[in-house]
Write a protein that holds these residues in place. Structure first.
Motif, short mmCIF file in Angstrom:
data_model
loop_
_atom_site.label_atom_id
_atom_site.label_comp_id
_atom_site.label_asym_id
_atom_site.label_seq_id
_atom_site.Cartn_x
_atom_site.Cartn_y
_atom_site.Cartn_z
N ARG A 149 29.86 16.01 3.88
CA ARG A 149 30.51 15.08 2.95
C ARG A 149 31.97 14.83 3.33
O ARG A 149 32.47 13.71 3.26
CB ARG A 149 30.46 15.63 1.52
N SER A 150 32.65 15.88 3.74
CA SER A 150 34.07 15.76 4.06
C SER A 150 34.32 14.93 5.32
O SER A 150 35.44 14.48 5.55
CB SER A 150 34.69 17.14 4.22
N SER A 153 32.90 8.73 6.25
CA SER A 153 33.76 7.59 5.90
C SER A 153 32.86 6.48 5.37
O SER A 153 31.72 6.32 5.83
CB SER A 153 34.52 7.09 7.12
N HIS A 204 35.18 4.34 -6.80
CA HIS A 204 35.13 5.51 -7.70
C HIS A 204 33.85 6.31 -7.48
O HIS A 204 33.88 7.54 -7.36
CB HIS A 204 35.21 5.04 -9.15
N ARG A 207 33.91 8.30 -4.23
CA ARG A 207 34.75 9.49 -4.31
C ARG A 207 34.11 10.56 -5.18
O ARG A 207 34.22 11.76 -4.88
CB ARG A 207 36.14 9.10 -4.79
N GLU A 208 33.41 10.15 -6.22
CA GLU A 208 32.68 11.11 -7.04
C GLU A 208 31.57 11.79 -6.23
O GLU A 208 31.19 12.93 -6.51
CB GLU A 208 32.07 10.41 -8.26
N GLY A 210 31.89 12.65 -3.20
CA GLY A 210 32.52 13.51 -2.21
C GLY A 210 33.06 12.79 -0.98
O GLY A 210 33.49 13.43 -0.03
N VAL A 211 33.03 11.44 -1.01
CA VAL A 211 33.55 10.66 0.12
C VAL A 211 34.99 10.26 -0.20
O VAL A 211 35.23 9.33 -0.97
CB VAL A 211 32.69 9.39 0.37
N GLN A 212 35.93 10.97 0.38
CA GLN A 212 37.34 10.69 0.10
C GLN A 212 37.90 9.58 0.99
O GLN A 212 38.86 8.90 0.62
CB GLN A 212 38.16 11.97 0.27
N ASN A 213 37.31 9.41 2.17
CA ASN A 213 37.76 8.36 3.09
C ASN A 213 36.94 7.10 2.84
O ASN A 213 35.96 6.81 3.53
CB ASN A 213 37.62 8.82 4.54
N GLU A 215 37.17 2.83 1.56
CA GLU A 215 38.05 1.67 1.36
C GLU A 215 37.21 0.41 1.11
O GLU A 215 36.04 0.34 1.49
CB GLU A 215 38.94 1.44 2.57
#
Length: 251
Positions: A149-150, A153, A204, A207-208, A210-213, A215
């Motif tokens: 997950r981290s 992208s 949103h 990101r929920e 677990g995908v922080q990257n 856009e």
């Protein structure tokens, strides 16, 4: 005319493209690169358009995978080229030479990549699919193939913007019934109408998951007729049908 494909900076070197309608063989209301096999456009013309997309992605036409989209949260894993189009709204793969192609005309096309693990994904996320969890389920399916997950992208391509997306009170109630915090994706409109922020909601949900990257590359499909098809624009005009944009990613 040359094909136009838009890129997402955060997907880096992985081969991908959010194709506009430019450079296609279709005419009339479908003028341009209509890749919708479910549209009433001529079948052979759609095949030509899809072959041009495959060529731009450096794969054979048969390696451009697709699904029979039906606004669900269903995800399939693509391991080899196939003429089948299973009912689903997202695909994942870790197979070299397979291109995943998602069709949209206002909904969000979302492309995913974990380049370290060699896993990709593509999702069609309209309001219903996004609310039902298609983006999280795509991430889960990528993890099942070895993605982290981290390291994933995700990029949301051209879709309808909040300014153009007017909805009624029942629509708003469906969202806040699931989570009152979802009210922040709505702005007041005319009378009882509201304006929904589809790409904001998509970011949103990513990101929920677990995908922080993640856009949104921008571009409103409703506002830019020269580059994009739009279901809502077609509906407002009372036209019989509309073209479908394609967004593609491959290893």
């Amino acid at each position: 005319m040359t094909l136009e494909l838009l890129k997402a900076d955060n997907l880096g070197a992985v081969q991908h493209g959010f194709f506009t309608r430019k450079g296609g063989a279709s005419s009339g209301i479908f003028a341009g690169l209509n890749c919708g096999v479910g549209s009433s456009d001529q079948t052979e013309i759609v095949a030509i358009n899809r072959a041009r997309v495959a060529g731009a992605m450096n794969v054979d036409a048969g390696a451009l995978a697709g699904v029979h989209q039906h606004h669900s949260a269903d995800v399939v894993t693509v391991a080899a080229p196939s003429n089948e189009r299973p009912k689903a709204d997202a695909m994942v793969s870790n197979t070299q030479g397979i291109a995943l192609g998602i069709l949209t005309a206002d909904c969000q096309p979302v492309l995913f990549a974990d380049t370290k693990a060699g896993v990709i994904g593509a999702a069609h996320a309209g309001w219903k699919g996004a609310l039902d969890g298609v983006l999280a389920r795509t991430v889960d399916a990528m993890v099942a193939l070895g993605a982290e997950r981290s390291n994933i992208s995700a990029a949301i391509g051209p879709c309808i913007s909040q300014r153009a997306y007017e909805v009624g009170p029942e629509f708003f109630e469906d969202f806040v019934a699931q989570d009152p915090e979802f009210s922040r994706f709505f702005a007041n409109g005319q009378e009882d109408r509201m304006q929904f922020n589809l790409p904001g909601f998509g970011l949103h949900m990513l990101r929920e998951a677990g995908v922080q990257n993640a856009e949104w590359i921008g571009h409103c499909t409703y506002d830019d007729e020269a580059r994009f098809y739009s279901y809502r624009r077609t509906t407002h005009r009372g036209e019989a049908d509309y073209g479908r944009l394609i967004s593609v990613i491959r290893l």
